[in-house]
Design an enzyme around this catalytic site. Sequence first.
Site, PDB file in Angstrom:
ATOM      1  N   ARG A   1       2.024  13.204  15.528  1.00  0.00           N
ATOM      2  CA  ARG A   1       1.624  14.401  16.279  1.00  0.00           C
ATOM      3  C   ARG A   1       0.184  14.419  16.772  1.00  0.00           C
ATOM      4  O   ARG A   1      -0.230  15.401  17.384  1.00  0.00           O
ATOM      5  CB  ARG A   1       1.874  15.677  15.451  1.00  0.00           C
ATOM      6  CG  ARG A   1       3.329  15.929  15.119  1.00  0.00           C
ATOM      7  CD  ARG A   1       3.577  17.410  14.884  1.00  0.00           C
ATOM      8  NE  ARG A   1       2.677  17.961  13.886  1.00  0.00           N
ATOM      9  CZ  ARG A   1       2.396  19.267  13.781  1.00  0.00           C
ATOM     10  NH1 ARG A   1       2.912  20.126  14.617  1.00  0.00           N
ATOM     11  NH2 ARG A   1       1.587  19.708  12.829  1.00  0.00           N
ATOM     12  N   ASP A   2      -0.606  13.385  16.536  1.00  0.00           N
ATOM     13  CA  ASP A   2      -1.980  13.402  17.056  1.00  0.00           C
ATOM     14  C   ASP A   2      -2.453  11.993  17.404  1.00  0.00           C
ATOM     15  O   ASP A   2      -3.560  11.586  17.050  1.00  0.00           O
ATOM     16  CB  ASP A   2      -2.924  14.043  16.041  1.00  0.00           C
ATOM     17  CG  ASP A   2      -4.251  14.478  16.677  1.00  0.00           C
ATOM     18  OD1 ASP A   2      -4.292  14.658  17.911  1.00  0.00           O
ATOM     19  OD2 ASP A   2      -5.240  14.634  15.947  1.00  0.00           O
TER      20      ASP A   2
END
Length: 245
Positions: A52-53
Amino acid sequence: MANGSLEKWLHGDGHEQLKRNLKFAQRLNIAIDVASALDYLHNHCQTSPVHRDLKPSNILLDDDMTARVGDFGLARFLSEVAHTGSIGMKGSIGYIPPEYAMGSKASTQGDVYSYGILLLEMITGKGPTDDMFKDNLSLHLFAKLALPEQVMEIVDPQLPVEEAEVTQHNENHVNRRNRMHGCLISMVKIGVLCSVESPRERMRMRDVVAEMHAIKDLYLGTGIHQDKQVRSQILDEGSSYLSHY
């Protein structure tokens, strides 16, 4: 990590304005390392976490310029996402897949989108929030419009035009340049396919890894990897591209 983050190599250090040149072979290897790490997370971990990042500052480089994916502060297990539903739009602007902004749950395809943007950034030297991307122009569209004839026009001008690391030393310079050109076109295609708007139309990370290995074989002038060999290597080595720092 000894060589810091990919962010510093692509865009320089905020204090020293240090921008170091990455050779094409190094960029290709880093792209394979990151893809292998994501494939390991998505397909070979029992809990199937999503990062997610994914972005250049979270890609760390060791003494040998081997890349490792770090910073799992926003990572979530798919089982956790399934039970909690949408957990809000998290990530970094420019790398967040469009479906997250519409309330969709975190997914492996979201990581694929971030990888596609990262790959295009490594090739063009332009981040997704670059000042040139306005009035509906994005990094994805910028790369897509260049395919296939104008790809060399969007390649990072800092990319050294070094001779390919080939096994046949008598190969002429024109052939080496043409092969590198073909590899860049293929990499841009993968970046574009990974960062399409629809999650269902994006590539799977296991397929990205196989394609990236094939591109490396083409660049080096060696035989194409067999699918079973590639996936065996992924299973054995994918976890080594994750950073515990």
